[in-house]
Structure formats: structure tokens, C-alpha cells
Write an enzyme that holds these catalytic residues in place. Structure first.
Site, mmCIF file in Angstrom:
data_model
loop_
_atom_site.group_PDB
_atom_site.id
_atom_site.type_symbol
_atom_site.label_atom_id
_atom_site.label_comp_id
_atom_site.label_asym_id
_atom_site.label_seq_id
_atom_site.Cartn_x
_atom_site.Cartn_y
_atom_site.Cartn_z
ATOM 1 N N SER A 1 36.132 -11.568 16.039
ATOM 2 C CA SER A 1 37.269 -11.044 16.797
ATOM 3 C C SER A 1 37.803 -12.039 17.827
ATOM 4 O O SER A 1 38.267 -11.638 18.901
ATOM 5 C CB SER A 1 36.917 -9.702 17.461
ATOM 6 O OG SER A 1 36.585 -8.734 16.467
ATOM 7 N N GLU B 1 28.111 -16.022 14.544
ATOM 8 C CA GLU B 1 28.960 -14.850 14.326
ATOM 9 C C GLU B 1 28.122 -13.581 14.464
ATOM 10 O O GLU B 1 27.462 -13.160 13.496
ATOM 11 C CB GLU B 1 29.587 -14.901 12.931
ATOM 12 C CG GLU B 1 30.464 -16.112 12.710
ATOM 13 C CD GLU B 1 31.543 -15.851 11.662
ATOM 14 O OE1 GLU B 1 32.720 -16.064 11.990
ATOM 15 O OE2 GLU B 1 31.227 -15.395 10.554
ATOM 16 N N HIS C 1 27.840 -16.885 5.262
ATOM 17 C CA HIS C 1 28.568 -15.894 6.060
ATOM 18 C C HIS C 1 27.848 -14.544 5.974
ATOM 19 O O HIS C 1 27.279 -14.205 4.942
ATOM 20 C CB HIS C 1 30.013 -15.769 5.554
ATOM 21 C CG HIS C 1 30.877 -14.999 6.491
ATOM 22 N ND1 HIS C 1 30.904 -13.625 6.498
ATOM 23 C CD2 HIS C 1 31.706 -15.397 7.489
ATOM 24 C CE1 HIS C 1 31.733 -13.220 7.450
ATOM 25 N NE2 HIS C 1 32.229 -14.278 8.063
ATOM 26 N N GLU D 1 28.910 -11.689 5.530
ATOM 27 C CA GLU D 1 29.361 -10.833 4.420
ATOM 28 C C GLU D 1 28.673 -11.230 3.114
ATOM 29 O O GLU D 1 28.406 -10.372 2.269
ATOM 30 C CB GLU D 1 30.896 -10.909 4.308
ATOM 31 C CG GLU D 1 31.564 -10.166 5.465
ATOM 32 C CD GLU D 1 32.880 -10.757 5.929
ATOM 33 O OE1 GLU D 1 33.486 -11.547 5.189
ATOM 34 O OE2 GLU D 1 33.292 -10.428 7.065
ATOM 35 N N GLY E 1 35.501 -8.463 12.755
ATOM 36 C CA GLY E 1 36.506 -7.514 12.285
ATOM 37 C C GLY E 1 36.494 -6.181 13.019
ATOM 38 O O GLY E 1 37.103 -5.213 12.579
ATOM 39 N N LYS F 1 38.738 -15.274 3.859
ATOM 40 C CA LYS F 1 38.025 -14.200 3.133
ATOM 41 C C LYS F 1 38.784 -13.858 1.855
ATOM 42 O O LYS F 1 39.325 -14.751 1.211
ATOM 43 C CB LYS F 1 37.806 -12.997 4.058
ATOM 44 C CG LYS F 1 37.136 -13.399 5.378
ATOM 45 C CD LYS F 1 36.656 -12.243 6.206
ATOM 46 C CE LYS F 1 36.011 -12.766 7.480
ATOM 47 N NZ LYS F 1 35.440 -11.713 8.318
ATOM 48 N N ASN G 1 38.788 -18.525 8.260
ATOM 49 C CA ASN G 1 38.089 -18.019 7.072
ATOM 50 C C ASN G 1 38.985 -16.931 6.502
ATOM 51 O O ASN G 1 39.059 -15.841 7.053
ATOM 52 C CB ASN G 1 36.714 -17.465 7.474
ATOM 53 C CG ASN G 1 36.002 -16.797 6.305
ATOM 54 O OD1 ASN G 1 36.459 -16.878 5.158
ATOM 55 N ND2 ASN G 1 34.902 -16.121 6.580
HETATM 56 P P1 13P Z 1 37.283 -11.739 12.520
HETATM 57 O O1 13P Z 1 37.906 -12.891 13.272
HETATM 58 O O2 13P Z 1 38.250 -11.006 11.657
HETATM 59 O O3 13P Z 1 36.449 -10.864 13.395
HETATM 60 O O4 13P Z 1 36.262 -12.437 11.463
HETATM 61 C C1 13P Z 1 35.358 -13.355 11.929
HETATM 62 C C2 13P Z 1 34.704 -13.980 10.761
HETATM 63 O O5 13P Z 1 33.945 -13.346 10.048
HETATM 64 C C3 13P Z 1 35.026 -15.383 10.464
HETATM 65 O O6 13P Z 1 34.147 -15.905 9.516
#
Ligand code: 13P
Length: 254
Positions: free
Chosen positions: A213, A167, A95, A97, A173, A11, A9
Site C-alpha cells: 500500500s 512486504e 512474492h 502471493e 492491497g 501482478k 509489480n
Molecule cells: P500494493 O501496493 O497493491 O499493496 O501491492 C504491494 C505488492 O504486493 C507489490 O509487490
């Protein structure tokens, strides 16, 4: 046996001009791992470059969102028909976010996921609890609600075009990964809930990814869990070598 699926992803990282090099680097570094589905979900503006770079490789292009309407006055949105036309195969929906910053709800997740699946694309539907919800002992309540509301109305046949990503919001992150046992516990709950929604046989075939992560150093122990069928990767998907390291772990997983 469920085929492992590792999806990046991106982002809001990676420009159109940087896309081909990253996709090609990933394809080159992973060409021996034929037993894993490999996906790059990119910003919408990168999609044409990603689709072109994926051609002739095992890497499959994906998007990060899609709207439920076929067309119309929805400034800034992208329809599933546009994504099909562009050559996309997978779409991330819901997601955390999007839920946190863009007012995504279980209801809009349901509308988007349904539209994606009906368009013949595969929806990667994200669920996960916040740290406050985990600390309050509400993991099961939150996950079951997100699943039942977000996947409402989907059939066993629809489940063939469905991937779930667990997730935990507190692991995204942050460098803080769920332990394999913590993740497996929720993945088992997701599969059980899915069984109630679409039937046990269809639920057994759905891939459930872990995200938060995940990196080359912790992927193997997560992917060794019974109900962890892949990963949805943020930061570590932005470099070919780290993404390939996770795909290598998936290829070696039993
Ligand atoms: P990270 O791997 O940066 O923690 O992000 C995970 C994520 O949100 C994938 O959609």
C-alpha cells in the site's frame, strides 16, 4: 549512498495491448528523476511490449517470476535464459502471493533467486510476515528464516545482483501501510541478517524496498527511513501519475 529503486509489480493486471501506453506514460512523467532506478515488472506475456517501450527511456523491464532449470518439461514456466533473451533486467522472486497461492517455499525461492542471479539478472527477493505471525510476536523469526533459507549459498559478489523487498502481507492491497518505524525496524533486521550471510560491506550496498500500500501520499515518510531504499508497488504502479508520484518522492528523499 544507495540509489533508490522504485519497481512496479503489475501482478495479473494490464494486457499486452495496454503495456506500451503505461510504460511510455511512466517514462514521460519521470524523465527528470535521474537519481532513481525505475522498473516495471510485468506479466510474462507483456514482456516483449514492455521491453520495446522501455527502449530509449530510463524505465527498465522486469518479470514476476522465473524457473531455476535452464530448459525442459516444465509446462507454464519461464527460464532465466528466456528472460535474458527477451531483454529483461529484474525478476521478482518469492512474492507472498506466490508463497500463498502457488506453493512457493523458502527452498524454491532459493533455487529461483540463485538461477536469476547466476544468469546476470537482478533478483528482487520478497520477504514478509502475515498478520497472524506479527500478532504472535514472530516477525523476527519469520524474516530471519525467509532470509537465511531463501538466500542460502549466495556470496558477496552475488549480492550485487540482489534487491530485497520487505512486504508485510497484511499491508498488501489492503490500504493498511506499515508505519515508517515498523518498516524501518524490519529493514534494519534484514540488513543485519544479510550482513551475516554475505558480509557487512556487501549488505550495506544492497537496496531494501518496502512494499504494501505504498502511494504518493505515504512514500516520502517511508523513504526517509535509514534502511528503506525504495518501494515495490502494486496498485499504485498501474497508473502513470500515481507511480510517478512515488518516484518523485524517491528522487527528493535524502
Ligand atoms: P500494493 O501496493 O497493491 O499493496 O501491492 C504491494 C505488492 O504486493 C507489490 O509487490
Amino acid at each position: 549512498m544507495r540509489k533508490k529503486i522504485i519497481a512496479g509489480n503489475w501482478k495479473m493486471n494490464i494486457k499486452p495491448s495496454e503495456t506500451a501506453a503505461l510504460v511510455k506514460g511512466i517514462a514521460e512523467a519521470t524523465k527528470d528523476f535521474t537519481n532513481v532506478d525505475i522498473v516495471c515488472c510485468t506479466p510474462a506475456i507483456d514482456i516483449p511490449a514492455a521491453v520495446a517501450a522501455c527502449a530509449g527511456t530510463a524505465v527498465q523491464p522486469g518479470a514476476e517470476n522465473a524457473h531455476w532449470e535452464a530448459s525442459g518439461a516444465y509446462t507454464g514456466e519461464i527460464s532465466t535464459g528466456m528472460l535474458v533473451d527477451a531483454g529483461v533486467k529484474y525478476v521478482i522472486i518469492g512474492h507472498s502471493e506466490r508463497r500463498q497461492y502457488f506453493a512457493e517455499t523458502d527452498e524454491t525461492v532459493n533455487k529461483r533467486a540463485t538461477a536469476v542471479i547466476k544468469a546476470g539478472l537482478t533478483a528482487i527477493v520478497c520477504v514478509g510476515e502475515t498478520l497472524a505471525e506479527r500478532d504472535a510476536g514472530k516477525v523476527e523469526e519469520v524474516i530471519v528464516r525467509q532470509m537465511k533459507e531463501g538466500l542460502k549459498g549466495l556470496s558477496a559478489a552475488d549480492a550485487a545482483n540482489l534487491v530485497i523487498a520487505y512486504e508485510p502481507v497484511w499491508a498488501i492491497g489492503t490500504g493498511r501501510t506499515a508505519t515508517p518505524e515498523q518498516a524501518q525496524e524490519v529493514h534494519a533486521l534484514i540488513r543485519k541478517t544479510l550482513g551475516e550471510l554475505v558480509g557487512v560491506d556487501a549488505a550495506e550496498a544492497v537496496r531494501i524496498q518496502y512494499g504494501g500500500s505504498m502511494k504518493p501520499g505515504n512514500a516520502a515518510e517511508l523513504l526517509a527511513q535509514k534502511d528503506i531504499d525504495g518501494g515495490l508497488i502494486g496498485g499504485a504502479a498501474l497508473k502513470a501519475d500515481s507511480f510517478a508520484g512515488i518516484i518523485a518522492a524517491a528522487a527528493a528523499a535524502k
